[in-house]
Design a protein around this motif. Sequence first.
Motif, short mmCIF file in Angstrom:
data_model
loop_
_atom_site.label_atom_id
_atom_site.label_comp_id
_atom_site.label_asym_id
_atom_site.label_seq_id
_atom_site.Cartn_x
_atom_site.Cartn_y
_atom_site.Cartn_z
N ALA A 1 0.83 -1.21 0.00
CA ALA A 1 0.00 0.00 0.00
C ALA A 1 0.86 1.26 0.00
CB ALA A 1 -0.93 0.00 1.21
N PHE A 2 1.95 1.24 0.77
CA PHE A 2 2.79 2.43 0.85
C PHE A 2 3.68 2.60 -0.38
CE2 PHE A 2 1.71 2.26 5.41
CZ PHE A 2 1.28 3.58 5.55
N VAL A 3 4.01 1.52 -1.04
CA VAL A 3 4.72 1.64 -2.32
C VAL A 3 3.87 2.43 -3.31
CG1 VAL A 3 5.49 0.36 -4.37
CG2 VAL A 3 6.21 -0.38 -2.09
N ARG A 4 2.57 2.11 -3.36
CA ARG A 4 1.68 2.84 -4.26
C ARG A 4 1.55 4.31 -3.84
NH1 ARG A 4 -1.05 -2.13 -3.64
NH2 ARG A 4 -2.47 -1.26 -2.06
N LEU A 5 1.48 4.54 -2.54
CA LEU A 5 1.38 5.92 -2.06
C LEU A 5 2.64 6.71 -2.39
CD1 LEU A 5 -0.13 8.10 -0.40
CD2 LEU A 5 1.00 7.17 1.64
N MET A 6 3.79 6.11 -2.19
CA MET A 6 5.06 6.82 -2.42
C MET A 6 5.20 7.25 -3.89
SD MET A 6 6.80 7.00 0.42
CE MET A 6 7.24 6.18 1.96
N ALA A 7 4.58 6.53 -4.79
CA ALA A 7 4.69 6.87 -6.20
C ALA A 7 4.05 8.22 -6.50
CB ALA A 7 4.03 5.78 -7.05
N ALA A 8 3.19 8.71 -5.61
CA ALA A 8 2.52 10.00 -5.81
C ALA A 8 3.24 11.14 -5.11
CB ALA A 8 1.08 9.91 -5.32
N GLY A 9 4.44 10.89 -4.61
CA GLY A 9 5.22 11.96 -3.98
C GLY A 9 4.51 12.62 -2.83
N PRO A 10 4.06 11.87 -1.81
CA PRO A 10 3.25 12.46 -0.74
C PRO A 10 4.03 13.40 0.16
CG PRO A 10 3.88 10.23 -0.15
CD PRO A 10 4.34 10.44 -1.58
N ARG B 1 -0.56 16.06 0.65
CA ARG B 1 -0.45 16.62 -0.70
C ARG B 1 0.20 15.57 -1.60
NH1 ARG B 1 -1.34 22.04 -0.32
NH2 ARG B 1 -1.33 22.87 1.81
N LEU B 2 -0.47 15.28 -2.69
CA LEU B 2 0.00 14.25 -3.62
C LEU B 2 0.27 14.89 -4.97
CD1 LEU B 2 -2.69 11.56 -2.74
CD2 LEU B 2 -0.36 11.68 -1.85
N THR B 3 1.36 14.48 -5.58
CA THR B 3 1.69 14.97 -6.93
C THR B 3 1.93 13.77 -7.84
OG1 THR B 3 4.01 15.17 -6.22
CG2 THR B 3 2.66 17.16 -6.15
N PRO B 4 0.85 13.10 -8.25
CA PRO B 4 0.99 11.96 -9.15
C PRO B 4 1.64 12.38 -10.46
CG PRO B 4 -1.25 12.12 -8.26
CD PRO B 4 -0.55 13.40 -7.94
N PRO B 5 2.35 11.46 -11.12
CA PRO B 5 2.99 11.79 -12.39
C PRO B 5 1.99 12.36 -13.40
CG PRO B 5 3.72 9.64 -11.61
CD PRO B 5 2.61 10.08 -10.71
N ASP B 6 2.39 13.47 -14.00
CA ASP B 6 1.60 14.11 -15.06
C ASP B 6 0.22 14.58 -14.59
OD1 ASP B 6 3.67 13.54 -16.89
OD2 ASP B 6 2.87 11.52 -17.18
N GLN B 7 0.08 14.84 -13.30
CA GLN B 7 -1.18 15.36 -12.77
C GLN B 7 -0.92 16.56 -11.88
OE1 GLN B 7 -3.95 12.55 -11.04
NE2 GLN B 7 -2.96 10.83 -12.08
N GLU B 8 -1.95 17.38 -11.68
CA GLU B 8 -1.84 18.49 -10.77
C GLU B 8 -1.87 18.00 -9.32
OE1 GLU B 8 -4.85 21.36 -11.54
OE2 GLU B 8 -4.06 21.92 -13.51
N GLU B 9 -1.39 18.83 -8.43
CA GLU B 9 -1.34 18.47 -7.02
C GLU B 9 -2.74 18.20 -6.48
OE1 GLU B 9 1.17 20.27 -3.45
OE2 GLU B 9 -0.61 21.49 -3.83
#
Length: 388
Positions: free
Chosen positions: A316-325, A350-358
Motif C-alpha cells: 500500500a505504501f509503495v503505491r502511495l510513495m509513487a505519488a510523492g506524498p 499533498r500528492l503529486t501523481p505523475p503528469d497530474q496536478e497536485e
Amino acid sequence: MKITANGLTLHADDSGSGPLALVFLHYWGGTARTWHPVMAALPANLRKVALDARGWGQSDRPDDGYDIATMADDVEAAVAALGLERYVLVGHSMGGKVAQLLASRRPGGLAGLVLVAPSPAEGKSLPQPERDGMAAAYAAPESVGWTIDNVLTERALSPAMRDQVIADSLGGADAAKQFWPHAAISEDVSADLAQIDVPVQVIGGQHDKVDGVDMLRRLVLPSLSGATMQTLPDVGHLIPLEAPQALASAIAEFVDTECSGVCRTATRPEQVPAVFDAAINRGDLDAVMSLFHPEAIMRMQDGRTIAEGHGELRDAFVRLMAAGPKLRNGVRRVIASGDIALLLLDWTIRLTPPDQEEIVETGVATQVAERNADGVWQLRISNPLGID
C-alpha cells in the motif's frame, strides 16, 4: 557574526551545535539579543541562530526593503549563507509574520514553525491615529518607556533588560521604524499559508495587548492547518523577555515532541505522528514500515479494505510513495494507558501523481500505538478515516 544575505550584511548570534537549528526572528523594535535569555535556556544540542533584521541592531540599514516579502527573502538567504540543512523558524510578532510567509514558500530544510505572539499574516487594519502613535513610540527614551509599561509588558522587566529594550527600540533605522506601522503591519501575505507542510506551534501571552490570545485563536490558528496553541500565563507581548524559561521549555518540548525529522523512532506515543510524517515526506519506505507493529492493520481510504501485516502494508505504501506524498499530522489528543495509546489526529496530505496536478486531501485519523520491548512506540491500528 556577520553574513552576506540578499545583498545586505546581516548580524547573527550563533551558538550551540547539532543537526537541527532554531532561527529566531525578533519583534518590531527588538534585535537578536531579544532572544538571548531564551537561547541560554535551551539545550546545548540545538544550534541557535538569532538574526538582526535589516534596519535593526548591527545589520545594514538600507532606505527600503522593509516589506514582509523582502524581509522573508533576507531570512531565506541568511539560512542558505549559514548552510543550515534542517531548521525551525521561531518568529515573534513582526518576526512571526515574516516566518509565516517564508514557511508558506516551503523552503528546503524547514522542519517546523514556532510563532510567538505573531502578527497575523492577513494584516491588521489600523486607523491612522493608531499608526501615527506607533510610529512615534520609539522616538525618545520616554516614549519607549511608556510603551513598555502600558503596551508591551505585563511583568516588570529588570532595569538592565528595560535599558536594553529602550536602546534597541531607539537604535532602529528610521525607515524600519516607520514602514512597519504605516505599511507592513497591514500587508496581507496569507495567500499561500495552506502550503505550509511542517508542524506549527503558536504561543501567546495571557495578557498580551498587541497580539492577544483571542486574536490568535480567531485569525492565526484557522489559517494554519494542524497548528496547536499554548498560552503562557501572566505575561504580555514581550514573551522572550518576560518569560524566557517558560518559552524555552515550550520550544524545546515542541521540537522534541514533533521530532522535526531528526528522530527516527518514537519514545513517546505523541512522537509517532511526527516520525511517521518525516519518514513519508523523505520517501523512506523502510522507516515507514519500522513504525508499524508486525501484526498491524490499517483501514484503507476506500473505507472497506483492511491491510494486514507488513506485506500488505508495504504494498500500500509503495503505491502511495509513487505519488510523492507530503504529509502533515497534527496531534489533537493522546490518551495513554501503560503500553497502549490512542491518538486522534488531524491530517493533510499533498500528492503529486505523475503528469497530474497536485491533490490535497484532509481528514481526521484515529490510531492505536503500542510500546514494544525496546521502549519504541509502533502503530498497531491505523484508521485514517477517523470515526467514520
